[in-house]
Each structure stands twice: as C-alpha cells, then as structure tokens.
Design a protein around this motif. Structure first.
Motif, PDB file in Angstrom:
ATOM      1  N   THR A   1      -0.361   8.689   8.845  1.00 41.74           N
ATOM      2  CA  THR A   1      -0.716   7.212   9.087  1.00 41.74           C
ATOM      3  C   THR A   1      -0.743   6.534   7.656  1.00 41.74           C
ATOM      4  O   THR A   1      -0.833   7.180   6.601  1.00 41.74           O
ATOM      5  N   LEU A   2      -0.641   5.399   7.692  1.00 44.46           N
ATOM      6  CA  LEU A   2      -0.847   4.533   6.293  1.00 44.46           C
ATOM      7  C   LEU A   2      -1.581   3.476   6.674  1.00 44.46           C
ATOM      8  O   LEU A   2      -1.727   2.829   7.580  1.00 44.46           O
TER       9      LEU A   2
ATOM     10  N   ILE B   1      -1.927   0.634   9.636  1.00 38.06           N
ATOM     11  CA  ILE B   1      -0.960  -0.307   9.920  1.00 38.06           C
ATOM     12  C   ILE B   1       0.289   0.310  10.302  1.00 38.06           C
ATOM     13  O   ILE B   1       1.348  -0.452  10.466  1.00 38.06           O
ATOM     14  N   GLY B   2       0.335   1.580   9.923  1.00 35.42           N
ATOM     15  CA  GLY B   2       1.561   2.232  10.559  1.00 35.42           C
ATOM     16  C   GLY B   2       1.525   3.776  10.706  1.00 35.42           C
ATOM     17  O   GLY B   2       0.512   4.316  10.211  1.00 35.42           O
ATOM     18  N   GLN B   3       2.375   4.370  11.575  1.00 38.50           N
ATOM     19  CA  GLN B   3       2.342   5.716  11.722  1.00 38.50           C
ATOM     20  C   GLN B   3       3.758   6.421  11.862  1.00 38.50           C
ATOM     21  O   GLN B   3       4.693   5.804  12.112  1.00 38.50           O
ATOM     22  N   SER B   4       3.640   7.780  11.494  1.00 36.03           N
ATOM     23  CA  SER B   4       5.239   8.480  11.553  1.00 36.03           C
ATOM     24  C   SER B   4       5.455   8.935  12.880  1.00 36.03           C
ATOM     25  O   SER B   4       4.642   8.914  13.894  1.00 36.03           O
ATOM     26  N   GLN B   5       6.759   9.510  12.982  1.00 40.83           N
ATOM     27  CA  GLN B   5       6.880  10.305  13.967  1.00 40.83           C
ATOM     28  C   GLN B   5       6.094  11.729  14.051  1.00 40.83           C
ATOM     29  O   GLN B   5       5.671  11.873  12.927  1.00 40.83           O
TER      30      GLN B   5
ATOM     31  N   HIS C   1       0.826  -1.341   0.018  1.00 43.27           N
ATOM     32  CA  HIS C   1      -0.017  -0.112  -0.225  1.00 43.27           C
ATOM     33  C   HIS C   1       0.719   1.232  -0.080  1.00 43.27           C
ATOM     34  O   HIS C   1       0.464   2.368  -0.241  1.00 43.27           O
ATOM     35  N   ALA C   2       2.077   1.291   0.346  1.00 42.21           N
ATOM     36  CA  ALA C   2       3.030   2.436   0.438  1.00 42.21           C
ATOM     37  C   ALA C   2       2.896   3.307  -0.935  1.00 42.21           C
ATOM     38  O   ALA C   2       3.060   4.487  -0.798  1.00 42.21           O
ATOM     39  N   PRO C   3       3.039   2.530  -2.277  1.00 45.52           N
ATOM     40  CA  PRO C   3       3.195   3.543  -3.110  1.00 45.52           C
ATOM     41  C   PRO C   3       1.869   4.389  -3.283  1.00 45.52           C
ATOM     42  O   PRO C   3       1.961   5.335  -4.210  1.00 45.52           O
ATOM     43  N   ASP C   4       0.751   3.955  -2.937  1.00 44.10           N
ATOM     44  CA  ASP C   4      -0.506   4.567  -3.066  1.00 44.10           C
ATOM     45  C   ASP C   4      -0.767   5.766  -2.060  1.00 44.10           C
ATOM     46  O   ASP C   4      -1.035   5.633  -0.922  1.00 44.10           O
TER      47      ASP C   4
END
Length: 115
Positions: free
Chosen positions: A69-70, A78-82, A49-52
């Motif tokens: 967030t992703l 499924i993931g979050q940044s700093q 999903h990262a490329p989208d």
C-alpha cells in the motif's frame, strides 16, 4: 508508451485511478473517491509520496500473497498493488511506482464514460 494515471468513473458515479507502467501493466490502484476533484488530489498525493520508501506498507494477504500500500502524509491509504507471487516481485512493484509515479501523465477517461 510513457507511464500514466488513468482516471475512470465507476458504475456508481464515483472515481478511481490506476497507475500504469510504461508497459501498460497496472502497478497501483487507488481507493474509490466521491468526486473527480478528490481523485485528482489523490493522484497528486501519489506523485508526491511515491519517492518516499517509508510511505509504502509491505503486507501479506490472508493467503500469504505479498502486496503493498502507499500512504499519504496523514496515514491514509491512497493506493494498493495487486497480489504478487513473492516478496521480491512486490518490492519490484514498489520500485516501479517510485520510478513512474512522479512523471506519469494523466489520462482522464472519466469525462467520456457514461455511468
């Protein structure tokens, strides 16, 4: 150094992974998973999903600090940044995830950790 996913075991026997850029900086941290298998599925979901760009939520914390967030296909985070200093830095972080996640290698540190 190439970009990589580091899979680790938490102190309560759950699993979490970080996506590290080629400079070693953490650019995405996963949610906590109950099993190693679920965490590995989470890594595959990030790669997929990262490329989208539409999968990224561009948000601000209560103090105004931007972060992202992703989300997976089912809408689950499924993931979050700093936290970032500004929107431009946050957007650069998103670009880093989009670039690095699909080709990042897995470094599984969970097997060598004792809880």
């Amino acid at each position: 150094m190439a970009a990589k996913f580091e899979l680790k075991k938490t102190s309560n026997d759950k699993f979490v992974f970080n996506l590290l850029a080629s400079n070693g900086q953490v650019i995405l941290t996963s949610e906590t998973y109950d099993s190693r298998a679920s965490a590995l599925q989470g890594i595959e979901s990030v790669k997929k999903h990262a490329p989208d760009d539409a999968r990224f939520g561009r948000l601000s914390a209560r103090n105004g600090a931007p972060y992202f967030t992703l989300k997976a296909g089912n809408g689950q985070v499924i993931g979050q940044s700093q936290m970032y200093s500004g929107a431009k830095a946050r957007d650069a972080g998103i670009e880093a995830v989009q670039h690095h996640a699909p080709v990042a290698v897995l470094v599984d540190l969970s097997a060598s950790q004792s809880a």
